[in-house]
Design an enzyme around this catalytic site. Structure first.
Site: not given
Ligand code: CP
Length: 305
Positions: A102, A129, A132, A224, A264, A292
Site C-alpha cells: 500500500r 485499488h 477491492q 466511498d 469498500c 476481501r
C-alpha cells in the site's frame, strides 16, 4: 513474476479464474477445510498508509493457507530513502515469495514491480485499488448471479476504488454509472483504460452529474469516502460539492426493488452514507469486507502457489 497493479493487467480469463478460485476458497473454508497451499511461502506487506482490512485480511489469508506474512509498517523500509526502490525490490525478491504494498504513489509501486522478480500486488495507491474492485464485483456475482443483468451506480468521488471499479466493470462488459460533481470526475488516465475496454466489450459506462439518471433501475448502489489522506484542506469545499450525492434512504428507495448497498469501508457515517443505509436491509458491506479475505487467498494462490 506476474503482478497485480491494476485490473487492466488481467485478461478476462484471469479475472474469471480469480472469481472461480475465490468461490472454491470460500466454500472450502466454510466446510472447515484449511488447504496449506502456501506452506513455506512468505509475503512481505509494505504499508505507507494505515489499513484495517488490507493488513488484517492479507495476513489472515497467508495464515489460513499455511504461509507467513511480514507486516512492514510506514518508515520501516528504505523505500527510496537511503536506498533506491529498485535495490529494495531486488533484495526483497531474494527473501520473499511475494509483495503486497500500500503505497502513496502508484509510480513507486510500478518501480517496485519493475525490479522485483516476485509477484507484486497493489494493496491501494493514489490511483488504484484492484483487490477491492475484484472483491466488489465478486460480491455482486455472489448476490445477483449474472453480472450482465445488473446496473451498478457509484455516487461520489473518483477515488482509487471508483477508478478500479470503472476499469474492471468496463473490462467485463458491465453496466456502470459514475455519478458525482463534474470537478471530481475520473481522470484521463482511467478513462483511457475504460474506453479501450468499452471498445472491446461494449460495456455500458456512464459518467454523469444526474442523480435521477444514475439511481434509476440501479441494483447496486456504491459509495466511498468523499476525501482521503492529503486532501483534508479541501474538506469544506468537497463536503458541499458531494452533499447532494449522499447515499441515504431517500436515494435507496429510488433504486431497483432488489437494490443492495456497497461500500469498500472505512465509511464516514453521516457523510457519504447515512446510518440507516449502512445498517439497514440494503447493506451488504460486511459480506463485502469478508470477501476481501477469500479473494486475496485466490490471488495469492494464483500468483504465488
Ligand atoms: N477497503 C480497504 O482497503 O480498507 P483498509 O484501508 O482498512 O485496508
Amino acid at each position: 513474476g506476474k503482478d497485480l497493479l491494476t485490473c487492466q493487467d488481467l485478461s478476462r480469463d484471469e479475472i474469471w479464474l480469480i472469481f472461480e478460485t475465490t468461490k472454491e476458497m470460500k466454500h472450502a473454508y466454510y466446510r472447515g477445510e484449511r488447504p496449506r497451499l502456501l506452506e513455506g511461502k512468505n509475503l512481505g506487506m509494505i504499508f505507507e498508509e494505515p489499513s484495517t482490512r488490507t493488513r488484517v485480511s492479507f495476513e489472515v489469508a497467508m495464515s489460513q493457507l499455511g504461509g507467513h506474512a511480514l507486516y512492514l509498517r510506514p518508515g520501516e523500509l528504505h523505500l527510496g530513502v537511503r536506498e533506491t526502490i529498485a535495490d529494495t525490490a531486488r533484495v526483497l525478491s531474494r527473501y520473499l515469495d511475494g509483495i503486497m504494498a500500500r503505497l502513496l504513489k502508484h509510480e513507486t509501486l510500478e518501480e517496485l514491480a519493475k525490479h522485483a522478480t516476485i509477484p507484486v500486488i497493489n494493496g491501494l495507491t493514489d490511483w488504484f485499488h484492484p483487490v477491492q474492485a475484484l472483491t466488489d464485483v465478486y460480491t455482486m456475482l455472489e448476490k445477483f448471479g449474472d453480472l450482465k443483468k445488473i446496473k451498478v451506480a457509484f455516487f461520489g468521488d473518483a477515488t482509487n476504488v471508483a477508478n478500479s471499479l470503472l476499469v474492471l466493470t468496463s473490462r467485463l462488459g458491465m453496466n456502470f454509472t459514475f455519478c458525482g460533481p463534474k470537478k471530481y470526475w475520473p481522470k484521463e488516465r482511467v478513462m483511457k483504460m475504460v474506453e479501450e475496454n468499452v471498445a472491446e466489450t461494449g460495456a455500458n459506462i456512464e459518467i454523469t452529474e444526474d442523480i435521477d439518471k444514475a439511481i434509476k433501475d440501479a441494483n447496486v448502489v456504491y459509495t466511498d469516502l468523499w476525501w482521503w489522506v492529503g486532501q483534508e484542506h479541501e474538506a469544506e469545499e468537497r463536503k458541499a460539492a458531494f452533499q447532494p450525492y449522499q447515499v441515504n434512504s431517500n436515494l435507496m428507495k429510488r433504486a431497483a426493488k432488489n437494490a443492495v448497498f456497497m461500500h469498500c469501508l472505512p465509511a464516514a457515517r453521516g457523510m457519504e452514507v447515512t446510518d440507516d443505509v449502512i445498517d439497514g436491509p440494503w447493506s451488504i458491506v460486511w459480506d463485502q469486507a469478508e470477501n476481501r479475505l477469500h479473494v486475496e487467498k485466490a490471488i495469492l494462490v494464483l500468483l504465488m502457489g
